[in-house]
Design a protein around this motif. Structure first.
Motif, PDB file in Angstrom:
ATOM      1  N   ALA A  67      17.143  29.212 -22.174  1.00 25.00           N
ATOM      2  CA  ALA A  67      17.043  28.034 -22.207  1.00 25.00           C
ATOM      3  C   ALA A  67      15.281  27.268 -22.418  1.00 25.00           C
ATOM      4  O   ALA A  67      15.470  26.234 -22.716  1.00 25.00           O
ATOM      5  CB  ALA A  67      17.944  26.892 -21.255  1.00 25.00           C
ATOM      6  N   PHE A  68      14.865  27.651 -21.582  1.00 23.89           N
ATOM      7  CA  PHE A  68      13.073  27.357 -21.393  1.00 23.89           C
ATOM      8  C   PHE A  68      12.566  26.902 -22.714  1.00 23.89           C
ATOM      9  O   PHE A  68      11.789  26.851 -23.221  1.00 23.89           O
ATOM     10  CB  PHE A  68      13.033  27.909 -20.115  1.00 23.89           C
ATOM     11  N   ARG A  69      13.457  28.266 -23.165  1.00 21.39           N
ATOM     12  CA  ARG A  69      11.624  29.186 -24.708  1.00 21.39           C
ATOM     13  C   ARG A  69      12.608  28.399 -25.517  1.00 21.39           C
ATOM     14  O   ARG A  69      11.740  28.386 -26.155  1.00 21.39           O
ATOM     15  CB  ARG A  69      12.286  31.062 -24.534  1.00 21.39           C
ATOM     16  N   LEU A  70      13.467  28.490 -25.674  1.00 24.87           N
ATOM     17  CA  LEU A  70      14.033  27.220 -26.366  1.00 24.87           C
ATOM     18  C   LEU A  70      13.728  26.003 -26.335  1.00 24.87           C
ATOM     19  O   LEU A  70      13.801  25.229 -27.513  1.00 24.87           O
ATOM     20  CB  LEU A  70      15.767  27.268 -26.904  1.00 24.87           C
ATOM     21  N   ARG A  71      13.755  25.217 -24.652  1.00 21.33           N
ATOM     22  CA  ARG A  71      13.604  23.733 -25.082  1.00 21.33           C
ATOM     23  C   ARG A  71      11.211  23.745 -25.118  1.00 21.33           C
ATOM     24  O   ARG A  71      11.617  22.817 -25.362  1.00 21.33           O
ATOM     25  CB  ARG A  71      13.527  23.512 -23.266  1.00 21.33           C
ATOM     26  N   ARG A  72      10.569  25.179 -25.059  1.00 22.27           N
ATOM     27  CA  ARG A  72       9.435  25.227 -25.169  1.00 22.27           C
ATOM     28  C   ARG A  72       9.191  24.772 -27.127  1.00 22.27           C
ATOM     29  O   ARG A  72       8.987  24.226 -27.261  1.00 22.27           O
ATOM     30  CB  ARG A  72       9.193  26.302 -24.589  1.00 22.27           C
ATOM     31  N   LEU A  73       9.837  25.829 -27.330  1.00 15.62           N
ATOM     32  CA  LEU A  73      10.267  25.639 -29.288  1.00 15.62           C
ATOM     33  C   LEU A  73      11.027  24.641 -29.752  1.00 15.62           C
ATOM     34  O   LEU A  73      10.107  23.317 -30.933  1.00 15.62           O
ATOM     35  CB  LEU A  73      11.425  26.706 -29.735  1.00 15.62           C
TER      36      LEU A  73
END
Length: 362
Positions: A67-73
């Motif tokens: 969730a956080f990796r996609l949020r950063r992307l």
């Protein structure tokens, strides 16, 4: 329009192949595609000409870090919309990432296995719209409480071009060390329980007395490979059933089959069914999920009740014993795919939903 696609599959199987068709088609329509996928996933290189690819760890349902990796992307690339194409955690964590970023989110639902109504009520509020690949899956979601105006069907598609060829059936049988007139039945599916391989093995008890030289080719990989090998040995079927593994030249050989068997217990639609029809191969499939949308009973194949081994054996005997019927159904199947399951129609359908969601969001 800029769209971030999220596909968590590592292999270029049916679902990931559909994502590839979509990004190719959207690119032709002027959409800027971004693709998030697992590190080392086969789709990464295949989609590179049509999307900017971002490989990252994707570890399944427990991977909250996704969730956080996609949020950063999303924060970096600022897409207009996020399209989640698979489960394995990409649905939940991708939906959460899009919600945190304030970006509209669409989910593709490719399976027809039911979910609890409370889970549907909780998880599906993350998505602005849900796209199902068959009417059968849409019916499942409606029965579980999803509002009709929040779910649409855009059927999966197949690129028929690789299958519109003249097949050297005798030559393929020679490669397998078989006589030119050998009847070939194939099953093209991951080696997992719901695909129904066990039903096909069980049906052979009533098929082989009528067609003793029949050969069954099992295409695909999966966790049940060892179990299937043991079942083939225990059933004395080593001379009849061959595990072919995953083949990357399926379009070159699929049309050499006399019959495709797909006795799955559940299936969203079944891309292998569309591929077989494009190659003029008649099909036996279960009357479950979206399969009746790909296989029209009596037109391009026969439908049987899920798990009904005697019905499967009877259908196999009927088609294997009637070459003219197989030829008629094969021709009807190709016409069906060309008429109703084009990649262009699938891309247009997805794009129409994107536009609808973005308009509502604005």
């Amino acid at each position: 329009m800029k769209v971030l696609h999220v596909e968590a599959g590592r292999h270029l199987y049916g679902g990931a192949k559909q994502v590839l068709y979509i990004v190719e088609g959207l690119a032709r329509r002027g959409v800027e595609n971004l693709l998030a996928c697992p590190t080392g996933a086969h789709i990464a290189s295949a989609a590179g000409a049509h999307a900017r690819v971002f490989e990252m760890p994707m570890k399944g349902d427990v991977d909250i870090g996704l969730a956080f990796r996609l949020r950063r992307l999303i924060a970096t690339e600022r897409p207009d919309l996020v399209h989640l194409h698979s489960r394995r955690g990409a649905d939940l964590w991708g939906g959460l990432a899009a919600r945190l970023a304030g970006v509209p989110c669409v989910l593709s639902r490719r399976v027809d296995n039911p979910e609890a109504r409370w889970a549907v009520a909780a998880k599906y509020r993350l998505y602005d719209h849900v796209i199902t690949i068959s009417d059968g899956i849409r019916d499942v979601l409606l029965a579980e409480g999803l509002a009709p105006d929040r779910v649409s069907c855009v059927r999966s598609a197949v690129d028929p071009a690789p299958y519109l060829i003249d097949y050297d059936k005798a030559g393929y049988r020679a490669q397998l060390g078989l006589p030119a007139d050998t009847l070939l039945v194939g099953i093209v599916a991951q080696l997992i329980a719901r695909k129904g391989h066990r039903h096909l093995l069980a049906a052979l008890k009533d098929v082989l007395p009528h067609h003793p030289h029949l050969q069954v080719l099992v295409f695909g990989r999966g966790p049940l490979e060892g179990e299937l090998r043991q079942a083939i040995a225990d059933g004395g079927l080593a001379g009849t059933v061959r595990l072919m593994g995953f083949v990357d030249n399926l379009p070159d050989i699929l049309g050499c089959l006399d019959l495709l068997a797909h006795p799955a217990d559940m299936e969203g639609l079944g891309v292998s069914l569309l591929q077989a029809s494009a190659a003029r191969v008649p099909i036996i499939a279960s009357r479950a999920g979206g399969m009746p949308e790909a296989v029209r009973d009596g037109e391009n194949g026969l439908l049987i009740p899920p798990g009904d081994v005697p019905a499967l054996a009877a259908a196999m005997n009927r088609l294997l014993g009637d070459a003219d019927l197989r030829a008629r159904m094969g021709e009807a199947g190709r016409a069906l795919v060309l008429r109703e399951f084009s990649t262009e129609a699938m891309c247009d359908g997805n794009l129409a939903i994107y536009r609808k969601v973005l308009e509502e969001h604005r």
